[in-house]
Design a protein around this motif. Structure first.
Motif, mmCIF file in Angstrom:
data_model
loop_
_atom_site.group_PDB
_atom_site.id
_atom_site.type_symbol
_atom_site.label_atom_id
_atom_site.label_comp_id
_atom_site.label_asym_id
_atom_site.label_seq_id
_atom_site.Cartn_x
_atom_site.Cartn_y
_atom_site.Cartn_z
ATOM 1 N N THR A 28 0.852 -1.195 0.000
ATOM 2 C CA THR A 28 0.000 0.000 0.000
ATOM 3 C C THR A 28 0.886 1.242 0.000
ATOM 4 O OG1 THR A 28 -0.121 0.243 2.407
ATOM 5 C CG2 THR A 28 -1.756 -1.220 1.351
ATOM 6 N N PHE A 29 0.327 2.350 -0.480
ATOM 7 C CA PHE A 29 1.073 3.596 -0.459
ATOM 8 C C PHE A 29 1.352 4.029 0.978
ATOM 9 C CE2 PHE A 29 -0.789 4.395 -4.853
ATOM 10 C CZ PHE A 29 0.361 3.963 -5.483
ATOM 11 N N ASP A 30 0.442 3.715 1.893
ATOM 12 C CA ASP A 30 0.670 4.029 3.314
ATOM 13 C C ASP A 30 1.890 3.279 3.837
ATOM 14 O OD1 ASP A 30 -1.452 5.793 3.443
ATOM 15 O OD2 ASP A 30 -2.850 4.314 4.277
ATOM 16 N N GLU A 31 1.986 1.991 3.519
ATOM 17 C CA GLU A 31 3.133 1.184 3.958
ATOM 18 C C GLU A 31 4.450 1.749 3.428
ATOM 19 O OE1 GLU A 31 1.044 -3.262 4.038
ATOM 20 O OE2 GLU A 31 2.168 -2.619 2.283
ATOM 21 N N LEU A 32 4.404 2.298 2.223
ATOM 22 C CA LEU A 32 5.603 2.828 1.588
ATOM 23 C C LEU A 32 5.843 4.300 1.918
ATOM 24 C CD1 LEU A 32 5.082 1.178 -1.921
ATOM 25 C CD2 LEU A 32 6.626 0.411 -0.101
ATOM 26 N N ASN A 33 5.013 4.846 2.826
ATOM 27 C CA ASN A 33 5.100 6.257 3.224
ATOM 28 C C ASN A 33 4.987 7.205 2.032
ATOM 29 O OD1 ASN A 33 5.428 5.779 6.033
ATOM 30 N ND2 ASN A 33 7.540 5.162 5.629
ATOM 31 N N ILE A 34 4.071 6.880 1.127
ATOM 32 C CA ILE A 34 3.816 7.722 -0.035
ATOM 33 C C ILE A 34 2.626 8.618 0.289
ATOM 34 C CG2 ILE A 34 3.054 7.723 -2.449
ATOM 35 C CD1 ILE A 34 4.593 5.070 -2.783
ATOM 36 N N ASP A 35 2.898 9.916 0.354
ATOM 37 C CA ASP A 35 1.826 10.866 0.636
ATOM 38 C C ASP A 35 1.280 11.436 -0.674
ATOM 39 O OD1 ASP A 35 3.659 12.814 -0.230
ATOM 40 O OD2 ASP A 35 4.192 13.402 1.826
ATOM 41 N N SER A 36 0.366 12.388 -0.571
ATOM 42 C CA SER A 36 -0.285 12.912 -1.780
ATOM 43 C C SER A 36 0.712 13.614 -2.702
ATOM 44 C CB SER A 36 -1.442 13.843 -1.416
ATOM 45 O OG SER A 36 -0.986 14.895 -0.598
ATOM 46 N N LEU A 37 1.688 14.312 -2.147
ATOM 47 C CA LEU A 37 2.698 14.963 -2.984
ATOM 48 C C LEU A 37 3.554 13.918 -3.702
ATOM 49 C CD1 LEU A 37 4.014 17.536 -4.004
ATOM 50 C CD2 LEU A 37 5.453 17.530 -1.952
ATOM 51 N N ASP A 38 3.921 12.850 -2.979
ATOM 52 C CA ASP A 38 4.668 11.752 -3.611
ATOM 53 C C ASP A 38 3.869 11.152 -4.764
ATOM 54 O OD1 ASP A 38 6.914 11.845 -1.886
ATOM 55 O OD2 ASP A 38 5.896 10.557 -0.417
ATOM 56 N N LYS A 39 2.564 10.961 -4.549
ATOM 57 C CA LYS A 39 1.709 10.395 -5.600
ATOM 58 C C LYS A 39 1.750 11.257 -6.857
ATOM 59 C CE LYS A 39 -2.049 7.996 -3.217
ATOM 60 N NZ LYS A 39 -3.502 7.955 -3.071
ATOM 61 N N ILE A 40 1.704 12.569 -6.665
ATOM 62 C CA ILE A 40 1.737 13.489 -7.812
ATOM 63 C C ILE A 40 3.071 13.360 -8.546
ATOM 64 C CG2 ILE A 40 1.781 15.929 -8.473
ATOM 65 C CD1 ILE A 40 -0.250 16.364 -6.126
ATOM 66 N N ASN A 41 4.161 13.377 -7.786
ATOM 67 C CA ASN A 41 5.485 13.262 -8.407
ATOM 68 C C ASN A 41 5.664 11.920 -9.114
ATOM 69 O OD1 ASN A 41 6.306 15.826 -7.571
ATOM 70 N ND2 ASN A 41 7.045 15.072 -5.611
ATOM 71 N N ILE A 42 5.199 10.850 -8.484
ATOM 72 C CA ILE A 42 5.288 9.520 -9.102
ATOM 73 C C ILE A 42 4.425 9.477 -10.362
ATOM 74 C CG2 ILE A 42 4.641 7.093 -8.782
ATOM 75 C CD1 ILE A 42 5.562 7.471 -5.802
ATOM 76 N N SER A 43 3.248 10.088 -10.302
ATOM 77 C CA SER A 43 2.374 10.065 -11.486
ATOM 78 C C SER A 43 3.023 10.781 -12.664
ATOM 79 C CB SER A 43 1.003 10.672 -11.173
ATOM 80 O OG SER A 43 1.076 12.073 -11.036
ATOM 81 N N PHE A 44 3.748 11.889 -12.404
ATOM 82 C CA PHE A 44 4.458 12.582 -13.489
ATOM 83 C C PHE A 44 5.502 11.662 -14.115
ATOM 84 C CE2 PHE A 44 3.535 16.872 -11.318
ATOM 85 C CZ PHE A 44 2.425 17.092 -12.114
ATOM 86 N N GLU A 45 6.241 10.948 -13.269
ATOM 87 C CA GLU A 45 7.264 10.014 -13.760
ATOM 88 C C GLU A 45 6.633 8.890 -14.587
ATOM 89 O OE1 GLU A 45 10.700 9.893 -13.302
ATOM 90 O OE2 GLU A 45 10.614 11.892 -12.417
ATOM 91 N N VAL A 46 5.515 8.369 -14.095
ATOM 92 C CA VAL A 46 4.821 7.277 -14.794
ATOM 93 C C VAL A 46 4.267 7.771 -16.128
ATOM 94 C CG1 VAL A 46 2.792 5.756 -14.683
ATOM 95 C CG2 VAL A 46 4.321 5.943 -12.713
ATOM 96 N N GLU A 47 3.669 8.960 -16.128
ATOM 97 C CA GLU A 47 3.132 9.521 -17.373
ATOM 98 C C GLU A 47 4.232 9.659 -18.419
ATOM 99 O OE1 GLU A 47 -0.651 12.266 -16.009
ATOM 100 O OE2 GLU A 47 1.354 13.164 -15.918
#
Length: 87
Positions: A28-47
């Motif tokens: 889970t993103f919680d387990e990996l300490n991924i917060d909403s800002l991390d999600k945005i940054n990761i989504s840019f990389e994935v895109e």
């Protein structure tokens, strides 16, 4: 694991500076300490990595790495079929 899974996990691991071996689709993103800002940054990389566009509202529905992999799989399939039909 398929290419999309491996690439998504690698992007997450790099962004959080953790070993990709510690990440599974069930993580889970919680387990990996991924917060909403991390999600945005990761989504840019994935895109950028997959040449897709992730809808902003979809980010809020992602809870696990598997959710992200499933979404990327659907988006790349849709993008691929659109690309084929427009040529």
């Amino acid at each position: 694991m398929d290419d999309i899974s491996t690439r998504c996990i690698d992007i997450i691991a790099k962004s959080k500076s953790i070993s990709p071996d510690t990440i599974t689709p069930a993580s889970t993103f919680d387990e990996l300490n991924i917060d909403s800002l991390d999600k945005i940054n990761i989504s840019f990389e994935v895109e950028e990595a997959f040449n897709i566009e992730i809808p902003d509202d979809a980010l809020n529905t992602l809870k696990t790495v598997g959710d992200m992999i499933d979404g990327v799989t659907r988006l790349t399939a849709a993008h691929h079929s659109t690309t084929i039909s427009t040529h």
